[in-house]
Design a protein around this motif. Structure first.
Motif, PDB file in Angstrom:
ATOM      1  N   GLU A  16       0.852  -1.182   0.000  1.00  0.00           N
ATOM      2  CA  GLU A  16       0.000   0.000   0.000  1.00  0.00           C
ATOM      3  C   GLU A  16       0.887   1.231   0.000  1.00  0.00           C
ATOM      4  O   GLU A  16       1.855   1.307   0.759  1.00  0.00           O
ATOM      5  N   ARG A  17       0.563   2.209  -0.862  1.00  0.00           N
ATOM      6  CA  ARG A  17       1.360   3.429  -0.995  1.00  0.00           C
ATOM      7  C   ARG A  17       0.458   4.645  -0.897  1.00  0.00           C
ATOM      8  O   ARG A  17      -0.719   4.573  -1.247  1.00  0.00           O
ATOM      9  N   GLY A  18       1.026   5.774  -0.486  1.00  0.00           N
ATOM     10  CA  GLY A  18       0.251   6.993  -0.328  1.00  0.00           C
ATOM     11  C   GLY A  18       0.710   8.155  -1.191  1.00  0.00           C
ATOM     12  O   GLY A  18       0.216   9.267  -1.015  1.00  0.00           O
ATOM     13  N   GLU A  19       1.634   7.924  -2.120  1.00  0.00           N
ATOM     14  CA  GLU A  19       2.112   9.012  -2.975  1.00  0.00           C
ATOM     15  C   GLU A  19       0.977   9.561  -3.822  1.00  0.00           C
ATOM     16  O   GLU A  19       0.096   8.836  -4.230  1.00  0.00           O
ATOM     17  N   ARG A  20       1.043  10.869  -4.118  1.00  0.00           N
ATOM     18  CA  ARG A  20      -0.036  11.555  -4.819  1.00  0.00           C
ATOM     19  C   ARG A  20       0.186  11.665  -6.319  1.00  0.00           C
ATOM     20  O   ARG A  20      -0.697  12.121  -7.043  1.00  0.00           O
ATOM     21  N   SER A  21       1.371  11.271  -6.807  1.00  0.00           N
ATOM     22  CA  SER A  21       1.631  11.302  -8.250  1.00  0.00           C
ATOM     23  C   SER A  21       2.473  10.094  -8.630  1.00  0.00           C
ATOM     24  O   SER A  21       3.156   9.506  -7.782  1.00  0.00           O
ATOM     25  N   LEU A  22       2.433   9.748  -9.908  1.00  0.00           N
ATOM     26  CA  LEU A  22       3.204   8.611 -10.380  1.00  0.00           C
ATOM     27  C   LEU A  22       4.702   8.874 -10.246  1.00  0.00           C
ATOM     28  O   LEU A  22       5.456   7.979  -9.867  1.00  0.00           O
ATOM     29  N   LEU A  23       5.134  10.086 -10.516  1.00  0.00           N
ATOM     30  CA  LEU A  23       6.547  10.424 -10.361  1.00  0.00           C
ATOM     31  C   LEU A  23       6.988  10.284  -8.902  1.00  0.00           C
ATOM     32  O   LEU A  23       8.046   9.710  -8.625  1.00  0.00           O
ATOM     33  N   ALA A  24       6.182  10.761  -7.976  1.00  0.00           N
ATOM     34  CA  ALA A  24       6.505  10.623  -6.550  1.00  0.00           C
ATOM     35  C   ALA A  24       6.546   9.152  -6.149  1.00  0.00           C
ATOM     36  O   ALA A  24       7.409   8.737  -5.362  1.00  0.00           O
ATOM     37  N   LEU A  25       5.636   8.359  -6.696  1.00  0.00           N
ATOM     38  CA  LEU A  25       5.623   6.921  -6.400  1.00  0.00           C
ATOM     39  C   LEU A  25       6.897   6.257  -6.909  1.00  0.00           C
ATOM     40  O   LEU A  25       7.553   5.505  -6.172  1.00  0.00           O
ATOM     41  N   ARG A  26       7.266   6.537  -8.152  1.00  0.00           N
ATOM     42  CA  ARG A  26       8.487   5.945  -8.711  1.00  0.00           C
ATOM     43  C   ARG A  26       9.706   6.304  -7.869  1.00  0.00           C
ATOM     44  O   ARG A  26      10.533   5.451  -7.562  1.00  0.00           O
ATOM     45  N   THR A  27       9.813   7.569  -7.477  1.00  0.00           N
ATOM     46  CA  THR A  27      10.941   8.030  -6.673  1.00  0.00           C
ATOM     47  C   THR A  27      10.969   7.325  -5.320  1.00  0.00           C
ATOM     48  O   THR A  27      12.020   6.849  -4.869  1.00  0.00           O
ATOM     49  N   ALA A  28       9.818   7.220  -4.680  1.00  0.00           N
ATOM     50  CA  ALA A  28       9.731   6.618  -3.353  1.00  0.00           C
ATOM     51  C   ALA A  28      10.027   5.116  -3.369  1.00  0.00           C
ATOM     52  O   ALA A  28      10.743   4.621  -2.493  1.00  0.00           O
ATOM     53  N   VAL A  29       9.483   4.393  -4.357  1.00  0.00           N
ATOM     54  CA  VAL A  29       9.715   2.943  -4.349  1.00  0.00           C
ATOM     55  C   VAL A  29      11.173   2.611  -4.658  1.00  0.00           C
ATOM     56  O   VAL A  29      11.716   1.651  -4.115  1.00  0.00           O
ATOM     57  N   VAL A  30      11.820   3.410  -5.487  1.00  0.00           N
ATOM     58  CA  VAL A  30      13.244   3.176  -5.755  1.00  0.00           C
ATOM     59  C   VAL A  30      14.077   3.493  -4.508  1.00  0.00           C
ATOM     60  O   VAL A  30      15.027   2.784  -4.194  1.00  0.00           O
ATOM     61  N   ALA A  31      13.690   4.534  -3.768  1.00  0.00           N
ATOM     62  CA  ALA A  31      14.400   4.872  -2.534  1.00  0.00           C
ATOM     63  C   ALA A  31      14.259   3.749  -1.496  1.00  0.00           C
ATOM     64  O   ALA A  31      15.217   3.432  -0.789  1.00  0.00           O
ATOM     65  N   GLU A  32      13.084   3.146  -1.424  1.00  0.00           N
ATOM     66  CA  GLU A  32      12.838   2.082  -0.452  1.00  0.00           C
ATOM     67  C   GLU A  32      13.278   0.704  -0.931  1.00  0.00           C
ATOM     68  O   GLU A  32      13.564  -0.170  -0.116  1.00  0.00           O
ATOM     69  N   HIS A  33      13.294   0.510  -2.239  1.00  0.00           N
ATOM     70  CA  HIS A  33      13.677  -0.776  -2.825  1.00  0.00           C
ATOM     71  C   HIS A  33      14.716  -0.496  -3.918  1.00  0.00           C
ATOM     72  O   HIS A  33      14.386  -0.497  -5.113  1.00  0.00           O
ATOM     73  N   PRO A  34      15.969  -0.232  -3.547  1.00  0.00           N
ATOM     74  CA  PRO A  34      16.985   0.185  -4.526  1.00  0.00           C
ATOM     75  C   PRO A  34      17.158  -0.754  -5.714  1.00  0.00           C
ATOM     76  O   PRO A  34      17.520  -0.309  -6.803  1.00  0.00           O
ATOM     77  N   ALA A  35      16.871  -2.033  -5.543  1.00  0.00           N
ATOM     78  CA  ALA A  35      17.015  -2.977  -6.655  1.00  0.00           C
ATOM     79  C   ALA A  35      16.031  -2.679  -7.788  1.00  0.00           C
ATOM     80  O   ALA A  35      16.228  -3.128  -8.914  1.00  0.00           O
ATOM     81  N   LEU A  36      14.990  -1.905  -7.515  1.00  0.00           N
ATOM     82  CA  LEU A  36      14.042  -1.532  -8.565  1.00  0.00           C
ATOM     83  C   LEU A  36      14.618  -0.494  -9.529  1.00  0.00           C
ATOM     84  O   LEU A  36      14.086  -0.312 -10.627  1.00  0.00           O
ATOM     85  N   ALA A  37      15.684   0.171  -9.151  1.00  0.00           N
ATOM     86  CA  ALA A  37      16.246   1.248  -9.980  1.00  0.00           C
ATOM     87  C   ALA A  37      16.582   0.774 -11.385  1.00  0.00           C
ATOM     88  O   ALA A  37      16.393   1.516 -12.352  1.00  0.00           O
ATOM     89  N   ASP A  38      17.073  -0.447 -11.526  1.00  0.00           N
ATOM     90  CA  ASP A  38      17.446  -0.963 -12.844  1.00  0.00           C
ATOM     91  C   ASP A  38      16.256  -1.427 -13.672  1.00  0.00           C
ATOM     92  O   ASP A  38      16.251  -1.302 -14.892  1.00  0.00           O
ATOM     93  N   ILE A  39      15.249  -1.969 -13.009  1.00  0.00           N
ATOM     94  CA  ILE A  39      14.149  -2.571 -13.764  1.00  0.00           C
ATOM     95  C   ILE A  39      12.956  -1.636 -13.955  1.00  0.00           C
ATOM     96  O   ILE A  39      12.275  -1.694 -14.981  1.00  0.00           O
ATOM     97  N   LEU A  40      12.703  -0.739 -13.027  1.00  0.00           N
ATOM     98  CA  LEU A  40      11.509   0.101 -13.100  1.00  0.00           C
ATOM     99  C   LEU A  40      11.411   0.915 -14.396  1.00  0.00           C
ATOM    100  O   LEU A  40      10.318   1.007 -14.971  1.00  0.00           O
ATOM    101  N   PRO A  41      12.499   1.477 -14.910  1.00  0.00           N
ATOM    102  CA  PRO A  41      12.379   2.232 -16.170  1.00  0.00           C
ATOM    103  C   PRO A  41      11.922   1.395 -17.364  1.00  0.00           C
ATOM    104  O   PRO A  41      11.389   1.929 -18.339  1.00  0.00           O
ATOM    105  N   ARG A  42      12.094   0.078 -17.296  1.00  0.00           N
ATOM    106  CA  ARG A  42      11.690  -0.807 -18.395  1.00  0.00           C
ATOM    107  C   ARG A  42      10.298  -1.390 -18.196  1.00  0.00           C
ATOM    108  O   ARG A  42       9.780  -2.085 -19.075  1.00  0.00           O
ATOM    109  N   CYS A  43       9.700  -1.139 -17.038  1.00  0.00           N
ATOM    110  CA  CYS A  43       8.407  -1.733 -16.713  1.00  0.00           C
ATOM    111  C   CYS A  43       7.246  -0.951 -17.324  1.00  0.00           C
ATOM    112  O   CYS A  43       7.297   0.273 -17.439  1.00  0.00           O
ATOM    113  N   ALA A  44       6.206  -1.696 -17.677  1.00  0.00           N
ATOM    114  CA  ALA A  44       4.922  -1.075 -18.008  1.00  0.00           C
ATOM    115  C   ALA A  44       4.225  -0.798 -16.679  1.00  0.00           C
ATOM    116  O   ALA A  44       4.270  -1.617 -15.763  1.00  0.00           O
ATOM    117  N   VAL A  45       3.598   0.367 -16.588  1.00  0.00           N
ATOM    118  CA  VAL A  45       2.863   0.725 -15.380  1.00  0.00           C
ATOM    119  C   VAL A  45       1.405   0.952 -15.763  1.00  0.00           C
ATOM    120  O   VAL A  45       1.099   1.762 -16.641  1.00  0.00           O
TER     121      VAL A  45
END
Length: 77
Positions: free
Chosen positions: A20-49
């Motif tokens: 569950e997340r509380g970010e108010r924008s997709l950009l804020a969500l992307r930034t927050a999940v990468v900060a909390e889960h650093p391993a997502l930094a490599d894969i998130l840019p290639r993911c469909a959202v």
């Protein structure tokens, strides 16, 4: 709160399949999940959202969003 589901390699990188997340924008969500889960930094840019089932690129408000799916590229055929 918005439910975020991670699939395949994204779930492995996040260390969870869902949260569950509380970010108010997709950009804020992307930034927050990468900060909390650093391993997502490599894969998130290639993911469909998908936000409530609609593929989304760029930044959008998540005020009314209920479900976000993070789908890494799939191989096969």
């Amino acid at each position: 709160m918005t439910r975020v589901r991670y699939f395949a390699a994204a779930a492995e990188a996040a260390g969870t399949g869902e949260e569950e997340r509380g970010e108010r924008s997709l950009l804020a969500l992307r930034t927050a999940v990468v900060a909390e889960h650093p391993a997502l930094a490599d894969i998130l840019p290639r993911c469909a959202v998908l936000v409530d089932g609609v593929r989304t690129d760029g930044d959008i408000a998540l005020d009314d969003a209920e479900l976000i799916d993070v789908l890494p590229p799939f191989a096969g055929g």
